[in-house]
Design an enzyme around this catalytic site. Structure first.
Site, short mmCIF file in Angstrom:
data_model
loop_
_atom_site.label_atom_id
_atom_site.label_comp_id
_atom_site.label_asym_id
_atom_site.label_seq_id
_atom_site.Cartn_x
_atom_site.Cartn_y
_atom_site.Cartn_z
N LEU A 48 21.12 33.65 -32.02
CA LEU A 48 22.26 33.36 -32.91
C LEU A 48 22.42 34.33 -34.06
O LEU A 48 22.85 33.93 -35.15
CB LEU A 48 22.16 31.93 -33.46
CG LEU A 48 22.45 30.80 -32.47
CD1 LEU A 48 22.31 29.45 -33.17
CD2 LEU A 48 23.85 30.93 -31.89
N GLY A 91 28.61 32.62 -31.54
CA GLY A 91 28.24 31.49 -32.39
C GLY A 91 28.17 31.86 -33.86
O GLY A 91 27.56 32.86 -34.23
N CYS A 105 22.07 25.86 -27.53
CA CYS A 105 21.43 27.17 -27.55
C CYS A 105 19.93 27.02 -27.38
O CYS A 105 19.27 26.39 -28.19
CB CYS A 105 21.72 27.89 -28.86
SG CYS A 105 20.95 29.52 -28.88
C1 LIG Z 1 23.66 37.52 -24.62
C2 LIG Z 1 24.21 36.13 -24.59
C3 LIG Z 1 24.53 35.48 -25.81
C4 LIG Z 1 25.04 34.18 -25.82
N1 LIG Z 1 25.37 33.59 -27.01
C5 LIG Z 1 25.90 32.34 -27.02
C6 LIG Z 1 26.31 31.72 -28.25
O1 LIG Z 1 26.21 32.31 -29.34
N2 LIG Z 1 26.82 30.46 -28.21
C7 LIG Z 1 26.97 29.77 -27.02
O2 LIG Z 1 27.45 28.64 -27.03
N3 LIG Z 1 26.61 30.35 -25.85
C8 LIG Z 1 26.09 31.60 -25.82
N4 LIG Z 1 25.73 32.18 -24.60
C9 LIG Z 1 25.93 31.44 -23.34
C10 LIG Z 1 27.21 31.85 -22.63
O3 LIG Z 1 28.34 31.58 -23.42
C11 LIG Z 1 27.36 31.16 -21.27
O4 LIG Z 1 27.37 29.76 -21.47
C12 LIG Z 1 26.23 31.48 -20.30
O5 LIG Z 1 25.84 32.82 -20.44
C13 LIG Z 1 26.59 31.22 -18.84
O6 LIG Z 1 27.67 32.02 -18.40
P1 LIG Z 1 27.51 33.45 -17.64
O7 LIG Z 1 26.53 33.25 -16.53
O8 LIG Z 1 28.88 33.80 -17.19
O9 LIG Z 1 26.99 34.40 -18.65
C14 LIG Z 1 25.23 33.49 -24.58
C15 LIG Z 1 24.91 34.15 -23.38
C16 LIG Z 1 24.41 35.44 -23.36
C17 LIG Z 1 24.09 36.09 -22.05
#
Ligand SMILES: Cc1cc2nc3c(=O)[nH]c(=O)nc-3n(C[C@H](O)[C@H](O)[C@H](O)COP(=O)(O)O)c2cc1C
Ligand SMILES: Cc1cc2nc3c(=O)[nH]c(=O)nc-3n(C[C@H](O)[C@H](O)[C@H](O)COP(=O)(O)OP(=O)(O)OC[C@H]3O[C@@H](n4cnc5c(N)ncnc54)[C@H](O)[C@@H]3O)c2cc1C
Ligand code: FES
Lengths: 257, 304
Positions: free
Chosen positions: B74, B47, B131
């Site tokens: 963020l 992000g 977020c």
């Molecule tokens: C450490 C971390 C940082 C993340 N940062 C963002 C972000 O900056 N913007 C966003 O839209 N989602 C962010 N997410 C969410 C992920 O993009 C994703 O939607 C969420 O983790 C679910 O997928 P997963 O279970 O495969 O991780 C973040 C997730 C994690 C674990």
């Protein structure tokens, strides 16, 4: 940096709840420098998913390295249960490592508890580089003390302290450091690793005595390679990632919370 | 013949339907030792906000059964530094770059969107209105249909780039929000972002995260994500990008079967840095073995 399977050659409980594993892994053993760490999958098929970071404890030869770890939770418990001859999924070597400047002649290593792990590798490098050093180790009690495997011909002296006085002087690593500086020549540099309160105390002692000081920090890590931003610490030049910008930092750059 | 994995998401042409989930892959630089970035369907970057953000205090993560809580907050270097450093690095790879954007005000979203629209490297924008880790904004926009629509239509007016809106599972009815943003010009929706969670250290009586709350991700959330992707893909005509707990190709297949046109891999990158590539290969194997010619042959084919 590699992501590979490393075969476990030996496993030994070297002190209470403290284990040493030697791993066959030429890709890492041949390139690693003191202060770097490896990121290990401790629980395949278990309920926990993230890797756990461990410093390289010793570089045995071009093929084999060791880690030394203390059982503190589920990941390390599961790692203590691995069988010799099985394989671990490892990423490494990671992080920046300790830098030893050319004009360094006399170094002091300060370890708190399991913080001795990376300092043994560093001591072996210092010996090879003919730099003299002493080692100060603070532990909870004599059951938690890990032998510092220096060969006789190595110059360094090792001093212990324990919280309960069961070995060496009574007190912690910072007390030991204060005492040592009172009686001995000022070192060119301090390298320290251990729990955060101890590192803070070491930093303030180094500041007061005008001694250059480098610390190996710990933070909870997910990726270990600089992507997730979970492991940051505050420094004078902004947020730094412990996994790639560290784990070794100049103590005077760190802004403690 | 090799089955075809290529997809077109809102005009973004991808070699395969496997993307990276924002915030879990840095800007790609960090993974380039492990993954040939040109082999990915698309890279979705961390992000980006207008100005630098330092993020939340540590500890920022805590592991929970089959998952993790994060409260990164963020942290990013701001849009200009992002363009100068991260986009520049990605120039040498043949992969579409989608930039995830966030803000505290609608104006911040539109200014970031406008600025990124000037960059030819950027092939799409993903609007992070979900977020859970910042107090001012993020989820505040994604929590109601009204505010989600407001920020989406404002950004829609400032950019011609394909606009993906990233939805939060922390809402009363995710379908209403998906339909709302579709109506005001979103080209696709992606889901799910993390679920709000909390964990306590029973020795100190303190929360495990300095920020108290965090977002839950990883295998633990997968069934929730699959259900929501299914509900949303039945309700909207724009493409749905599915994510949440995908570790391997089998996980990814569940998402395609409930209607996702592409998927994103998040937390799995932390465990296996090559997870994305393994998933792409696994999907190809699956199609071959089952005699499907095209990934589209299995999309939305769940028998319910
Ligand atoms: C450490 C971390 C940082 C993340 N940062 C963002 C972000 O900056 N913007 C966003 O839209 N989602 C962010 N997410 C969410 C992920 O993009 C994703 O939607 C969420 O983790 C679910 O997928 P997963 O279970 O495969 O991780 C973040 C997730 C994690 C674990
Ligand atoms: C760069 C680096 C090098 C390290 N080197 C060593 C080493 O050589 N030997 C060794 O024994 N340990 C080392 N550690 C600490 C080790 O990673 C943790 O002890 C381990 O991750 C705990 O896992 P667990 O599943 O057993 O504990 P968990 O069940 O996850 O947690 C148990 C306790 O450990 C704490 N903890 C969890 N992760 C970390 C962490 N990354 N750092 C510090 N505390 C943590 C938790 O807050 C909790 O109090 C190092 C950590 C880092 C960051
Ligand atoms: S552990 Fe992911 S950035 Fe350091």
């Amino acid at each position: 940096m590699s992501h590979i399977e490393a075969r476990i050659l030996t496993k030994k409980e070297v002190a209470q709840d403290i284990f040493k594993l030697s791993l066959f892994c030429p890709e890492i053993a041949s390139t690693v420098i003191p202060g770097q760490f490896v990121h290990i999958e401790c629980g395949k098929d278990k309920k926990f998913i993230l890797r756990r970071p461990f410093s390289v404890h010793r570089q045995i030869n071009e093929d084999v390295f060791e880690i030394l770890f203390q059982v503190v939770g589920k990941g390390t418990k599961s790692l203590a249960e691995v069988e010799v001859d099985s394989c671990l999924d490892i990423i490494g070597p990671l992080g920046n490592g300790f830098k030893i400047p050319d004009d360094c002649k006399n170094v002091l290593l300060v370890a708190g508890g399991i913080g001795v792990a990376p300092l043994v590798f560093l001591a072996e490098k210092l010996f090879l580089s003919k730099i003299s050093f002493n080692v100060l180790i603070g532990c909870a009690n004599c059951q938690k003390v890990v032998r510092f495997p220096l060969k006789d011909e190595m110059t360094g002296k090792i001093y212990f302290s324990t919280d309960d006085g069961s070995l060496g002087s009574k007190g912690n690593a910072a007390d030991l450091l204060l005492n040592h500086l009172r009686k001995n020549e000022k070192p060119d540099r301090i390298f320290a690793c251990g729990p955060e309160p101890m590192l803070k105390a070491v930093t303030s002692i180094a500041t007061r005595n005008g001694i250059s000081c480098f610390l190996s920090l710990e933070e909870r890590m997910a990726c270990g390679i600089g992507a997730c931003l979970s492991c940051v610490c505050k420094t004078k030049s902004g947020n730094k990632r412990v996994c790639v910008d560290g784990p070794v930092f100049n103590a005077f750059d760190i802004l403690w919370e | 013949m090799e089955p075809s994995l290529s997809v077109d998401i809102a005009g973004i042409k991808m070699k395969n339907p496997v993307m990276t989930a924002s915030g879990t892959f840095g800007s790609g630089v960090e993974y380039s030792d492990f993954v040939d970035l040109s082999k990915l369907g698309a890279i979705v970057t961390k992000g980006v906000t207008l100005n630098e953000r330092l993020g939340n205090p540590t500890p920022r993560i805590y592991e929970t059964p089959c998952g993790m809580l994060n409260s990164i907050g963020l942290q990013n270097k701001g849009v200009e530094a992002f363009i100068r450093e991260d986009l520049k690095f990605l120039e040498k790879f043949d992969v579409p770059v989608i930039v995830n954007i966030a803000g505290s005000t609608i104006e911040e979203y539109t200014r970031v969107a406008e600025r990124l629209s000037e960059e030819s490297m950027v092939k799409g924008l993903e609007l992070n209105i979900s977020c859970p880790n910042v107090k001012d904004g993020g989820l505040a926009f994604g929590a109601s249909v009204k505010s989600a629509v407001k920020v989406t239509s404002a950004v829609r007016k400032t950019t011609r780039l394909p606009l993906i809106v990233k939805l939060s599972p922390n809402v009363g009815n995710i379908v209403d929000i998906a339909k709302g943003v579709e109506d005001v010009g979103a080209d696709a929706v992606s889901l799910i972002n993390t679920l709000i969670g909390m964990a306590i250290d029973i020795n100190s009586f303190e929360p495990q995260l300095a920020n108290v709350f965090g977002g839950l991700s990883g295998p633990a959330v997968k069934p929730i994500a699959v259900a929501m992707v299914w509900q949303v893909s039945q309700a909207v005509d724009i493409p749905v990008i599915g994510m949440g707990g995908i570790i391997n190709a089998e996980d990814a297949l569940e998402f395609f079967l409930v209607g996702a046109k592409a998927i994103a891999v998040g937390t799995a990158n932390f465990i296996y840095p090559e997870a994305t590539i393994k998933i792409i290969n696994g999907l190809r194997e699956f199609l071959k073995k089952s005699d499907f010619k095209n990934i589209s042959d299995i999309i939305n084919k769940v028998k319910v």
